[in-house]
Scaffold this motif. Sequence first.
Motif, PDB file in Angstrom:
ATOM      1  N   ILE A 105       0.270  -8.538   0.364  1.00 16.72           N
ATOM      2  CA  ILE A 105      -0.419  -9.714  -0.149  1.00 16.72           C
ATOM      3  C   ILE A 105      -0.407  -9.624  -1.676  1.00 16.72           C
ATOM      4  O   ILE A 105      -0.959  -8.698  -2.260  1.00 16.72           O
ATOM      5  CB  ILE A 105      -1.872  -9.772   0.357  1.00 16.72           C
ATOM      6  N   SER A 106       0.239 -10.562  -2.314  1.00 15.69           N
ATOM      7  CA  SER A 106       0.394 -10.515  -3.764  1.00 15.69           C
ATOM      8  C   SER A 106      -0.847 -11.073  -4.445  1.00 15.69           C
ATOM      9  O   SER A 106      -1.195 -12.250  -4.290  1.00 15.69           O
ATOM     10  CB  SER A 106       1.629 -11.305  -4.176  1.00 15.69           C
ATOM     11  N   VAL A 107      -1.521 -10.209  -5.196  1.00 19.06           N
ATOM     12  CA  VAL A 107      -2.684 -10.615  -5.997  1.00 19.06           C
ATOM     13  C   VAL A 107      -2.603  -9.892  -7.332  1.00 19.06           C
ATOM     14  O   VAL A 107      -2.007  -8.818  -7.428  1.00 19.06           O
ATOM     15  CB  VAL A 107      -4.022 -10.275  -5.292  1.00 19.06           C
ATOM     16  N   ARG A 144      -5.738  -1.503  -0.318  1.00 17.33           N
ATOM     17  CA  ARG A 144      -4.828  -0.570  -0.978  1.00 17.33           C
ATOM     18  C   ARG A 144      -4.793   0.739  -0.192  1.00 17.33           C
ATOM     19  O   ARG A 144      -5.809   1.201   0.284  1.00 17.33           O
ATOM     20  CB  ARG A 144      -5.304  -0.299  -2.410  1.00 17.33           C
ATOM     21  N   TYR A 145      -3.614   1.294  -0.066  1.00 15.71           N
ATOM     22  CA  TYR A 145      -3.478   2.569   0.643  1.00 15.71           C
ATOM     23  C   TYR A 145      -3.346   3.709  -0.354  1.00 15.71           C
ATOM     24  O   TYR A 145      -2.563   3.655  -1.299  1.00 15.71           O
ATOM     25  CB  TYR A 145      -2.240   2.564   1.540  1.00 15.71           C
ATOM     26  N   SER A 146      -4.134   4.764  -0.138  1.00 14.83           N
ATOM     27  CA  SER A 146      -4.016   6.011  -0.891  1.00 14.83           C
ATOM     28  C   SER A 146      -3.787   7.128   0.107  1.00 14.83           C
ATOM     29  O   SER A 146      -4.540   7.244   1.077  1.00 14.83           O
ATOM     30  CB  SER A 146      -5.296   6.286  -1.687  1.00 14.83           C
ATOM     31  N   SER A 168       2.522   6.623   6.403  1.00 12.53           N
ATOM     32  CA  SER A 168       3.601   7.172   7.221  1.00 12.53           C
ATOM     33  C   SER A 168       3.912   6.288   8.409  1.00 12.53           C
ATOM     34  O   SER A 168       4.961   6.425   9.029  1.00 12.53           O
ATOM     35  CB  SER A 168       3.220   8.575   7.704  1.00 12.53           C
ATOM     36  N   SER A 169       2.999   5.383   8.779  1.00 13.67           N
ATOM     37  CA  SER A 169       3.261   4.499   9.911  1.00 13.67           C
ATOM     38  C   SER A 169       4.109   3.298   9.534  1.00 13.67           C
ATOM     39  O   SER A 169       4.437   2.481  10.385  1.00 13.67           O
ATOM     40  CB  SER A 169       1.935   3.999  10.500  1.00 13.67           C
ATOM     41  N   ALA A 170       4.409   3.174   8.254  1.00 11.78           N
ATOM     42  CA  ALA A 170       5.093   1.966   7.790  1.00 11.78           C
ATOM     43  C   ALA A 170       6.440   1.769   8.475  1.00 11.78           C
ATOM     44  O   ALA A 170       6.927   0.665   8.597  1.00 11.78           O
ATOM     45  CB  ALA A 170       5.268   2.017   6.279  1.00 11.78           C
ATOM     46  N   GLY A 171       7.063   2.840   8.965  1.00  3.05           N
ATOM     47  CA  GLY A 171       8.339   2.700   9.648  1.00  3.05           C
ATOM     48  C   GLY A 171       8.202   2.178  11.060  1.00  3.05           C
ATOM     49  O   GLY A 171       9.165   1.705  11.656  1.00  3.05           O
ATOM     50  N   ALA A 190      -2.293  -5.034  -0.213  1.00  6.01           N
ATOM     51  CA  ALA A 190      -1.755  -5.267  -1.543  1.00  6.01           C
ATOM     52  C   ALA A 190      -0.760  -4.188  -1.925  1.00  6.01           C
ATOM     53  O   ALA A 190       0.185  -4.429  -2.668  1.00  6.01           O
ATOM     54  CB  ALA A 190      -2.889  -5.329  -2.562  1.00  6.01           C
ATOM     55  N   SER A 191      -0.974  -2.975  -1.418  1.00  2.00           N
ATOM     56  CA  SER A 191      -0.028  -1.874  -1.625  1.00  2.00           C
ATOM     57  C   SER A 191      -0.170  -0.907  -0.464  1.00  2.00           C
ATOM     58  O   SER A 191      -1.251  -0.759   0.098  1.00  2.00           O
ATOM     59  CB  SER A 191      -0.288  -1.160  -2.956  1.00  2.00           C
TER      60      SER A 191
END
Length: 379
Positions: free
Chosen positions: A54-56, A9-11, A44-47, A39-40
């Motif tokens: 991963i769906s859990v 998970r990213y925070s 900022s690097s997502a672009g 999972a979430s």
Amino acid sequence: MKVALVRHRYSPHGGAERYMDTLAAALSDAGAEVRILCASWDGSSAGKVSVERISVPRKPVPLRLLLFARAVREWAARHPEWLLFSLERVPGAEVCRAGDGVHAEWLLRKRALRPGSWPLDYLRPLNLVYLHLERAMFGSPALRRVIANSNRGREEIVRRFGLPAETIRVVHNGIDIARFPLDRKADARRSFRTRFGIPDAETVFLFVGSGFARKGVGTIARAARLLAERGCEPFRVVLVGKGDPSAYVRSAGPASDRLLFTGPVAGADDLFLGADAFVFPTVYEPFSNACLEAMAAGLPVITTLANGASEVLSDGVSGFLLENPLDASALADRMGKLFSLGLREQMGEQARRLAEAHPVERNTRETLEVLESVWGMRK
């Protein structure tokens, strides 16, 4: 090179997530193909990189962690061309970064905080899952290299899991020194005091972190009480992070008004620049990013030898290192020394120099060296 980075998970406030964000961007800039398995994610690097969720199920958490680890292994089996680099306890990774430390070691050290009830920790499902995944990850034949963020962390892994020391590379955390321009300190100091209503004459000790018990807030509260009882100069401890302050306020007794709990604060850089010293008497910490941030802001740091960041500090030169995280008297003594403006400035200058020797670029370069070496083993 194809690298799949794994984080459950990213925070946006997490140190490991900032590390992953920076590394993903650096890998991409270096020409590697990067995919993030999570999972979430809100980085900022997502672009720049591909993100695969991963769906859990969200709850119960122990089951969520087990299913996430299994799903990542299944993904890796379907995509053998990708190098799996995990920041989580995921068995089957070729490279893992033990940035969260060794859970078995934390449970051992935690006993001092729960002398009467610590056996219950070994019955809690979440702890059992962490311990299982940890053993399975370090015992996996797929694991080629481990990145530890402190020498102490490497020693724990060798001692507990029998890994050869040469398979573990120590890469200390890095800091973006540009976040902390020293020419802003005077303005930040004024803004800090205006924001929280603190008189200019008070020495301000800053604490930043969530997980108050582990990171030593109890010791801070008792040290504040001792300082008040000794009739010391005016001071304030500003504590930034998520947690219930009520027990610590009670523990501080007559010094309770010396503690200011702010809750979580986004963008705490100006708080580092505006404080006078940083205090972090942690019971267990693989390597505190907050301590490195404080050093970059030119603050003397009081922490413990149980903190991997102690390896980049110099006791009595850039701050103070405590042997016993629960020794409130020793903490109060060190805090008392830092009422001296001259000593604070002298130590803060040394702390800044040490932080400058640990830029984030160095951390990224050394991490890339590990990944490239493992990629080369595949050929």
